[in-house]
Motif scaffolding. Structure first.
Motif, mmCIF file in Angstrom:
data_model
loop_
_atom_site.group_PDB
_atom_site.id
_atom_site.type_symbol
_atom_site.label_atom_id
_atom_site.label_comp_id
_atom_site.label_asym_id
_atom_site.label_seq_id
_atom_site.Cartn_x
_atom_site.Cartn_y
_atom_site.Cartn_z
ATOM 1 N N PHE A 219 13.587 12.643 5.668
ATOM 2 C CA PHE A 219 12.890 11.648 4.864
ATOM 3 C C PHE A 219 12.697 10.357 5.651
ATOM 4 N N ALA A 220 13.656 10.016 6.498
ATOM 5 C CA ALA A 220 13.507 8.834 7.350
ATOM 6 C C ALA A 220 12.315 8.991 8.291
ATOM 7 N N VAL A 221 12.126 10.211 8.809
ATOM 8 C CA VAL A 221 10.969 10.468 9.668
ATOM 9 C C VAL A 221 9.679 10.262 8.892
ATOM 10 N N LEU A 222 9.629 10.775 7.665
ATOM 11 C CA LEU A 222 8.431 10.616 6.844
ATOM 12 C C LEU A 222 8.159 9.143 6.532
ATOM 13 N N ALA A 223 9.221 8.385 6.278
ATOM 14 C CA ALA A 223 9.051 6.955 6.034
ATOM 15 C C ALA A 223 8.482 6.264 7.271
ATOM 16 N N GLY A 224 8.989 6.656 8.453
ATOM 17 C CA GLY A 224 8.471 6.093 9.690
ATOM 18 C C GLY A 224 7.009 6.436 9.910
ATOM 19 N N LEU A 225 6.616 7.648 9.565
ATOM 20 C CA LEU A 225 5.222 8.055 9.706
ATOM 21 C C LEU A 225 4.328 7.272 8.753
ATOM 22 N N ASN A 226 4.790 7.044 7.526
ATOM 23 C CA ASN A 226 4.007 6.242 6.586
ATOM 24 C C ASN A 226 3.914 4.789 7.031
ATOM 25 N N LEU A 227 4.985 4.267 7.602
ATOM 26 C CA LEU A 227 4.943 2.913 8.147
ATOM 27 C C LEU A 227 3.894 2.814 9.247
ATOM 28 N N ALA A 228 3.853 3.825 10.115
ATOM 29 C CA ALA A 228 2.914 3.807 11.239
ATOM 30 C C ALA A 228 1.470 3.891 10.767
ATOM 31 N N ILE A 229 1.196 4.735 9.773
ATOM 32 C CA ILE A 229 -0.196 4.827 9.319
ATOM 33 C C ILE A 229 -0.594 3.557 8.571
ATOM 34 N N GLY A 230 0.386 2.887 7.949
ATOM 35 C CA GLY A 230 0.098 1.590 7.354
ATOM 36 C C GLY A 230 -0.289 0.563 8.409
#
Length: 406
Positions: A219-230
């Motif tokens: 889930f931390a990886v997914l949060a990081g990916l969402n941060l990056a696309i933001g």
């Protein structure tokens, strides 16, 4: 291609009712942030105050939204959403009164923060309903459901800002904010009334065991990916506008954004029409690599026409990425914290976008529009690397359903 997958989804008992009411509310949510800027600036003539109030709204939405989602997971959508909607209506009323009464900027900022703290995350709530509806008996259709959610979000952010800008530009900024609140409350209220499709509340015991699932590496990886696309979203918004101004074609910015949005809508629609044999984590690696490549090509654009051609490619890569992030989030967390998970991911994306808008503005001032594009390229390159490196961390449960033609 046939649109049968989408029709089949919306024919599920209660699906069309909750999806369409959530879509109406999401248009209002998409209007709210920009509507606050029009409202405050229209009355004060001061962009600093408008930015402060809008910033208070955004920060409160990102911080408080997951806490509201936590209550919804525990007590249920139909119990928590109605009082939250009433609180949102009261907060908007208070903000409009503060602005009309020439209140100090700090008080208006508090009002904006209350609006953000009470705005319901209807996208996360709708996604959670799709999971509850499909996860047990029709899991293969979840990607198509999340594609529908992506289309709803894209349509909201096309229609909402356009509508509130038209009202603001014609001298009715307060009407834009009030209309946004009306859509949120009406759409959210009708959504909450659809009780039969609401996920069951988790209860305290189940919730306490499930809370830890959000701290897992995947889930931390997914949060990081969402941060990056933001970060990508925030950087591109600033940089495209700056690029158009640099080339003495400021009017070209709107068509460039429109072309990108239309390309994204088409790509998202097509992506959701078929089932994919390739595991979602592999698809995500490919989609993020494509987005990174397109972002690097932005650095080579030398004219508005060239930029528009490239932005179509990046715009088309975004919807599959967003759908896959939702698919992987659904498989990464316990159902008792599903709404929290989707809301935290939305908050990560919003935080990345807000931070990138500020940093990109400085980069554009120092290096021109390509300085902002460099930030977008760096974010998407990091996103692709994280998607590849985190494949094991975001490994989905169960078997991948077989593909079929559309």
């Amino acid at each position: 291609m046939s649109s049968a997958p989408y029709r089949n989804l919306l024919r599920a008992p209660g699906a069309a009712a909750f999806f369409l009411t959530a879509t109406g509310g999401r248009i209002g949510i998409a209007m709210t942030g920009l509507g606050i800027i029009w409202l405050v600036h229209g009355h004060t003539g001061n962009y600093a105050s408008a930015g402060s109030v809008s910033g208070g709204f955004a920060v409160a939405e990102a911080v408080v939204g997951p806490q509201l989602a936590r209550l919804i997971d525990r007590f249920g959508q139909t119990r928590v959403l109605p009082p939250a909607l009433l609180a949102h209506a009261a907060a908007v009323t208070m903000l409009v009164a503060l602005v009309a009464g020439d209140s100090p900027s700090v008080l208006m900022t508090v009002g904006g923060a209350l609006v953000g703290a009470t705005v319901p995350q209807l996208g996360a709530l709708s996604a959670a309903r799709w999971v509850a509806l499909l996860r047990e008996e029709r899991p293969a259709e979840l990607p198509s459901a999340f594609a529908l959610e992506s289309l709803s979000n894209a349509l909201g952010y096309l229609a909402g800002p356009t509508l509130v800008s038209v009202l603001g530009a014609n001298g009715h900024p307060a009407l834009g904010t009030v209309l946004a609140a009306a859509l949120v409350v009406a759409g959210g209220g009708c959504f909450a009334a659809q009780r039969r499709t609401a996920p069951p509340p988790s209860g305290a015991a189940e919730r306490s065991r499930a809370d830890r699932s959000l701290l897992r590496p995947r889930f931390a990886v997914l949060a990081g990916l969402n941060l990056a696309i933001g970060v990508y979203f925030g950087a591109v918004q600033v940089s495209v506008t700056a690029f158009a101004v640099e080339h003495h074609a400021a009017a070209a910015a709107a068509p460039i954004f429109a072309v990108s949005s239309c390309g994204g809508l088409l790509a998202g629609w097509l992506y959701g029409l078929r089932r994919w044999r390739t595991p979602p984590r592999i698809q995500l690696a490919v989609a993020t690599a494509g987005l990174a490549l397109g972002s690097l090509l932005l650095l080579a654009a030398g004219s508005p026409l060239a930029l528009g051609s490239v932005i179509v490619l990046t715009g088309a890569a975004v919807p599959p990425v967003l759908v896959l992030l939702s698919v992987l989030a659904e498989s990464a967390v316990h159902r008792a914290v599903m709404t929290q998970a989707f809301t935290w991911l939305n908050s990560a994306s919003a935080a990345g976008s807000a931070a990138a808008a500020a940093v990109s503005g400085r980069a554009v001032d120092a290096f021109g529009a390509h300085g902002g594009f460099a930030i977008a390229a760096a974010a998407t390159t990091a996103m692709a690397a994280l998607a590849v490196a985190g494949l094991r961390a975001v490994r989905e449960r169960g078997c991948v359903p077989p593909a079929h033609g559309s």
